[in-house]
Motif scaffolding. Structure first.
Motif, short mmCIF file in Angstrom:
data_model
loop_
_atom_site.label_atom_id
_atom_site.label_comp_id
_atom_site.label_asym_id
_atom_site.label_seq_id
_atom_site.Cartn_x
_atom_site.Cartn_y
_atom_site.Cartn_z
N PRO A 9 0.84 -1.20 0.00
CA PRO A 9 0.00 0.00 0.00
C PRO A 9 0.87 1.25 0.00
O PRO A 9 2.04 1.21 0.38
N ARG A 10 0.28 2.37 -0.42
CA ARG A 10 1.01 3.64 -0.40
C ARG A 10 1.26 4.11 1.02
O ARG A 10 2.26 4.76 1.30
N THR A 11 0.32 3.83 1.92
CA THR A 11 0.46 4.21 3.33
C THR A 11 0.03 3.03 4.20
O THR A 11 -0.74 2.17 3.77
N TRP A 12 0.52 3.01 5.42
CA TRP A 12 0.13 1.98 6.38
C TRP A 12 -0.94 2.55 7.30
O TRP A 12 -0.80 3.67 7.79
N LEU A 13 -1.99 1.78 7.54
CA LEU A 13 -3.10 2.20 8.39
C LEU A 13 -2.82 1.97 9.86
O LEU A 13 -3.34 2.67 10.72
N TYR A 14 -2.02 0.94 10.15
CA TYR A 14 -1.88 0.48 11.53
C TYR A 14 -0.56 -0.25 11.69
O TYR A 14 -0.08 -0.90 10.77
N ARG A 15 0.00 -0.13 12.89
CA ARG A 15 1.23 -0.85 13.25
C ARG A 15 1.06 -1.45 14.63
O ARG A 15 0.49 -0.82 15.53
N THR A 16 1.60 -2.66 14.79
CA THR A 16 1.57 -3.31 16.10
C THR A 16 2.80 -4.20 16.20
O THR A 16 3.46 -4.49 15.21
N ARG A 17 3.12 -4.62 17.40
CA ARG A 17 4.25 -5.52 17.63
C ARG A 17 3.72 -6.84 18.20
O ARG A 17 2.92 -6.84 19.13
N LEU A 18 4.19 -7.94 17.62
CA LEU A 18 3.79 -9.28 18.05
C LEU A 18 5.04 -10.12 18.29
O LEU A 18 6.06 -9.92 17.64
N ASP A 19 4.93 -11.06 19.21
CA ASP A 19 6.03 -11.97 19.52
C ASP A 19 5.82 -13.31 18.84
O ASP A 19 4.67 -13.78 18.73
N VAL A 20 6.90 -13.94 18.42
CA VAL A 20 6.84 -15.32 17.91
C VAL A 20 6.83 -16.23 19.13
O VAL A 20 7.77 -16.25 19.92
N ARG A 21 5.72 -16.96 19.28
CA ARG A 21 5.53 -17.85 20.43
C ARG A 21 5.91 -19.28 20.06
O ARG A 21 6.05 -19.60 18.88
N VAL A 22 6.05 -20.12 21.04
CA VAL A 22 6.41 -21.52 20.79
C VAL A 22 5.40 -22.19 19.86
O VAL A 22 5.76 -23.01 19.02
N THR A 23 4.14 -21.82 19.96
CA THR A 23 3.11 -22.41 19.09
C THR A 23 3.19 -21.90 17.66
O THR A 23 2.50 -22.43 16.78
N ASP A 24 4.01 -20.89 17.41
CA ASP A 24 4.18 -20.34 16.06
C ASP A 24 5.33 -20.99 15.29
O ASP A 24 5.49 -20.76 14.10
N VAL A 25 6.12 -21.80 15.99
CA VAL A 25 7.31 -22.40 15.39
C VAL A 25 6.98 -23.80 14.88
O VAL A 25 6.36 -24.60 15.58
#
Length: 143
Positions: A9-25
């Motif tokens: 996109p030309r612009t970003w609407l939203y930003r957030t920070r997320l962690d990689v959890r053990v269930t994500d691996v």
């Protein structure tokens, strides 16, 4: 072999920070493709909440995901923090595409791009609905 291309996109609407959890691996020891989609979902839910909306109510109707595509750019591992940026492209009468970019701020590595095709849906009438004005305004605002 053709590769998926995701337009940013030309612009970003939203930003957030997320962690990689053990269930994500996954068994490969890195962030799994199914979990990348789940992280994009989490970012979408957070963005909607920041607009006072939810997936079940975006101004009188809900949202359904019609399609999804993801492109890996790098690996992420257990414990990594990821910055997730979310923006909209191809806003139409009843649908829009959301693009998420996942980066690791520790080293600036780009991890993945995700595109989800979202459709406004009237769950009572069981049919596609017009994009509500409140959602259209949220798709235009930049944080």
């Amino acid at each position: 072999m053709a590769r998926v291309q995701i337009e940013l996109p030309r612009t970003w609407l939203y930003r957030t920070r997320l962690d990689v959890r053990v269930t994500d691996v996954n068994y490969g020891g890195h962030l799994g493709n199914d979990r990348v989609l789940a992280l994009a979902h989490e970012a979408r839910v957070r963005w909607l909440a920041s607009c006072g909306l939810s997936e079940k109510d975006v101004g009188g109707v809900g949202l359904i995901m019609a399609d999804a595509a993801l492109v890996f750019k790098g690996e992420a591992f257990l414990g990594d923090e990821l910055d997730v940026e979310l923006g909209a492209v191809e806003v139409r009468r009843s649908s829009f595409d959301l693009v998420c970019r996942l980066n690791r701020p520790a080293d600036g590595a780009e991890i993945a791009l995700v595109k989800t095709g979202m459709v406004c849906f009237d769950y009572v009438a069981r049919k596609v609905a017009r994009l509500p004005h409140v959602l259209a305004r949220c798709l235009e605002s930049v944080s």
